[in-house]
Design a protein around this motif. Structure first.
Motif, PDB file in Angstrom:
ATOM      1  N   LEU A   5      39.547  53.151  36.943  1.00 39.34           N
ATOM      2  CA  LEU A   5      40.716  52.331  37.689  1.00 39.34           C
ATOM      3  C   LEU A   5      40.350  50.930  37.052  1.00 39.34           C
ATOM      4  CD1 LEU A   5      40.380  54.419  40.121  1.00 39.34           C
ATOM      5  CD2 LEU A   5      40.609  52.318  41.532  1.00 39.34           C
ATOM      6  N   PHE A   6      41.546  50.259  36.796  1.00 40.98           N
ATOM      7  CA  PHE A   6      41.710  48.887  36.305  1.00 40.98           C
ATOM      8  C   PHE A   6      42.315  47.885  37.318  1.00 40.98           C
ATOM      9  CE2 PHE A   6      43.413  45.671  33.400  1.00 40.98           C
ATOM     10  CZ  PHE A   6      42.064  45.081  32.905  1.00 40.98           C
ATOM     11  N   VAL A   7      41.546  47.033  37.584  1.00 38.71           N
ATOM     12  CA  VAL A   7      42.485  46.073  38.346  1.00 38.71           C
ATOM     13  C   VAL A   7      42.730  44.786  37.783  1.00 38.71           C
ATOM     14  CG1 VAL A   7      42.014  44.636  40.674  1.00 38.71           C
ATOM     15  CG2 VAL A   7      40.964  46.717  40.371  1.00 38.71           C
ATOM     16  N   CYS A   8      43.867  44.098  37.809  1.00 41.62           N
ATOM     17  CA  CYS A   8      44.432  42.914  37.099  1.00 41.62           C
ATOM     18  C   CYS A   8      44.987  42.168  38.261  1.00 41.62           C
ATOM     19  CB  CYS A   8      44.973  43.167  36.033  1.00 41.62           C
ATOM     20  SG  CYS A   8      45.309  41.525  35.095  1.00 41.62           S
ATOM     21  N   ASP A   9      44.435  40.849  38.562  1.00 39.56           N
ATOM     22  CA  ASP A   9      44.793  39.796  39.420  1.00 39.56           C
ATOM     23  C   ASP A   9      44.400  38.319  39.074  1.00 39.56           C
ATOM     24  OD1 ASP A   9      45.240  38.138  41.766  1.00 39.56           O
ATOM     25  OD2 ASP A   9      45.800  39.885  42.759  1.00 39.56           O
ATOM     26  N   ASP A  10      45.201  37.648  39.245  1.00 39.92           N
ATOM     27  CA  ASP A  10      44.818  36.260  38.774  1.00 39.92           C
ATOM     28  C   ASP A  10      43.942  35.295  39.597  1.00 39.92           C
ATOM     29  OD1 ASP A  10      46.690  35.528  40.430  1.00 39.92           O
ATOM     30  OD2 ASP A  10      47.796  34.263  39.329  1.00 39.92           O
ATOM     31  N   ASP A  11      43.758  35.946  40.796  1.00 39.25           N
ATOM     32  CA  ASP A  11      42.790  35.389  41.638  1.00 39.25           C
ATOM     33  C   ASP A  11      41.589  36.243  41.790  1.00 39.25           C
ATOM     34  OD1 ASP A  11      41.467  34.675  44.155  1.00 39.25           O
ATOM     35  OD2 ASP A  11      43.101  34.374  45.152  1.00 39.25           O
ATOM     36  N   GLN A  12      40.313  35.801  41.136  1.00 41.74           N
ATOM     37  CA  GLN A  12      39.070  36.429  41.123  1.00 41.74           C
ATOM     38  C   GLN A  12      38.622  36.854  42.663  1.00 41.74           C
ATOM     39  OE1 GLN A  12      37.255  37.205  38.082  1.00 41.74           O
ATOM     40  NE2 GLN A  12      36.368  38.628  39.860  1.00 41.74           N
ATOM     41  N   MET A  13      38.672  36.051  43.542  1.00 39.58           N
ATOM     42  CA  MET A  13      38.320  36.542  45.015  1.00 39.58           C
ATOM     43  C   MET A  13      39.178  37.644  45.341  1.00 39.58           C
ATOM     44  SD  MET A  13      37.847  32.710  46.964  1.00 39.58           S
ATOM     45  CE  MET A  13      37.561  33.801  48.231  1.00 39.58           C
ATOM     46  N   GLN A  14      40.496  37.601  44.983  1.00 42.47           N
ATOM     47  CA  GLN A  14      41.488  38.855  45.121  1.00 42.47           C
ATOM     48  C   GLN A  14      41.010  40.025  44.408  1.00 42.47           C
ATOM     49  OE1 GLN A  14      44.452  38.695  47.340  1.00 42.47           O
ATOM     50  NE2 GLN A  14      43.966  40.787  47.586  1.00 42.47           N
ATOM     51  N   ALA A  42      40.370  42.469  35.237  1.00 39.25           N
ATOM     52  CA  ALA A  42      40.419  41.205  34.692  1.00 39.25           C
ATOM     53  C   ALA A  42      41.459  40.173  35.279  1.00 39.25           C
ATOM     54  CB  ALA A  42      41.659  41.497  33.094  1.00 39.25           C
ATOM     55  N   THR A  43      41.673  39.058  34.829  1.00 38.58           N
ATOM     56  CA  THR A  43      42.329  37.787  35.752  1.00 38.58           C
ATOM     57  C   THR A  43      43.416  37.375  35.165  1.00 38.58           C
ATOM     58  OG1 THR A  43      40.719  36.132  34.636  1.00 38.58           O
ATOM     59  CG2 THR A  43      40.152  37.209  36.971  1.00 38.58           C
ATOM     60  N   ASN A  44      43.804  38.105  33.728  1.00 41.21           N
ATOM     61  CA  ASN A  44      44.989  37.541  33.206  1.00 41.21           C
ATOM     62  C   ASN A  44      45.448  38.515  32.150  1.00 41.21           C
ATOM     63  OD1 ASN A  44      44.020  36.816  30.372  1.00 41.21           O
ATOM     64  ND2 ASN A  44      42.845  35.297  31.566  1.00 41.21           N
ATOM     65  N   PHE A  45      46.856  38.483  31.655  1.00 43.01           N
ATOM     66  CA  PHE A  45      47.347  39.140  31.030  1.00 43.01           C
ATOM     67  C   PHE A  45      46.763  39.412  29.492  1.00 43.01           C
ATOM     68  CE2 PHE A  45      50.286  40.380  27.535  1.00 43.01           C
ATOM     69  CZ  PHE A  45      51.079  41.436  28.027  1.00 43.01           C
ATOM     70  N   VAL A  46      46.128  38.454  28.880  1.00 41.95           N
ATOM     71  CA  VAL A  46      45.780  38.429  27.639  1.00 41.95           C
ATOM     72  C   VAL A  46      44.385  39.249  27.759  1.00 41.95           C
ATOM     73  CG1 VAL A  46      44.647  37.159  25.559  1.00 41.95           C
ATOM     74  CG2 VAL A  46      46.934  36.493  26.703  1.00 41.95           C
ATOM     75  N   TYR A  51      41.124  43.881  26.863  1.00 42.10           N
ATOM     76  CA  TYR A  51      40.120  44.955  27.317  1.00 42.10           C
ATOM     77  C   TYR A  51      40.749  46.466  27.052  1.00 42.10           C
ATOM     78  CZ  TYR A  51      37.179  47.786  30.294  1.00 42.10           C
ATOM     79  OH  TYR A  51      36.324  48.677  30.847  1.00 42.10           O
ATOM     80  N   LEU A  52      42.222  46.646  27.594  1.00 45.09           N
ATOM     81  CA  LEU A  52      42.700  47.915  27.505  1.00 45.09           C
ATOM     82  C   LEU A  52      42.917  48.455  26.049  1.00 45.09           C
ATOM     83  CD1 LEU A  52      44.915  47.524  30.410  1.00 45.09           C
ATOM     84  CD2 LEU A  52      43.087  48.861  30.198  1.00 45.09           C
TER      85      LEU A  52
END
Length: 259
Positions: A5-14, A42-46, A51-52
């Protein structure tokens, strides 16, 4: 079974909150059958893209915030999903968003997500989010398993720049043509020509058997085998010679057909 599973959200708490809920989902789903989620984030697109690129998944589940960096029109979750789909053909995309009306963009870009889950705003939403996440993960896991099964039943061939697919059961046989490297596929709906080699497709399609240097046959669509004359008759009435090297294989198949 383990799933990536890979999670990407710009809010680290989220991100932290989603990872916790994935842990709870793992416990709930494991009541029926043992599974494990290997989670990265990750928390941003770059950061996600880097990573991927270094950790290429094959059948990963991706939970992506659509509004990365507060911008919906540049380096957003849709862009990340597009990148993911290019390198992981079994990718299961789940969009997490504050806007439930962004599905049209996904449709236009042919991203085919498993689901859209709206971010929780209160404790009641939080419970609904967790329930929806569990159900969505179960669907994604099922899709990954079914993809392998469907892939085995599908024959892929290329015409120009276009990749075409046909159910293997619909193929009667594939043979060479007078044109070098050009093959003809005889199937239940007619004929298709494409470039390739018998040896190449013999390796890729184990459900088809090589009966000569110039022919791959679908054993399910063989009607008669004439062993003394080294001939095979297919369900459409076509007759093709098989080679001496394939005699034992055809004899075994002949015995199965007679049963």
């Amino acid at each position: 079974m383990k799933y990536s599973l890979f999670v990407c959200d710009d809010d680290q708490m989220q991100v932290n909150d989603i990872v916790k809920m994935i842990g709870k989902a793992e416990e709930i789903i494991s009541d029926d059958h043992a599974i494990a989620f290997d989670v990265a984030s990750a928390t941003n697109f770059v950061e996600a893209k880097e990573y991927l690129e270094d950790n290429v998944y094959n059948g990963g589940i991706y939970l992506l915030d659509i509004e990365l960096g507060q911008e919906v029109d540049q380096n957003n979750g849709f862009d990340l999903a597009e990148f993911i789909k290019k390198q992981d053909k079994r990718a299961q995309i789940v969009f997490i968003t504050t806007h439930a009306d962004l599905s049209l963009i996904s449709f236009e870009r042919r991203l085919g997500p498993v689901d859209y889950i709206v971010k929780p705003r209160d404790s009641e939403d939080h419970d609904r989010f967790k329930q929806r996440l569990v159900a969505t993960l179960e669907v994604a896991m099922s899709n990954i398993e079914n993809f392998d099964y469907t892939e085995k039943l599908t024959f892929h061939y290329k015409v120009g720049r276009q990749v075409r697919n046909i159910n293997i059961d619909d193929i009667i046989y594939i043979s060479t043509t007078p044109t070098p490297h050009k093959l003809v596929m005889v199937n239940v709906r007619g004929k298709n020509q494409f470039f390739g080699s018998i040896n190449q497709y013999a390796k890729e399609s184990t459900d088809l058997i090589k009966i000569s240097q110039s022919c791959l046959a679908n054993p399910k669509n063989i009607k008669l085998i004439d062993l003394p004359k080294y001939k095979v008759t297919f369900v459409n009435g076509d007759t093709v010679d098989f080679s001496q090297s394939a005699y034992k294989r055809m004899q075994h198949l002949f015995d199965k057909i007679q049963v």
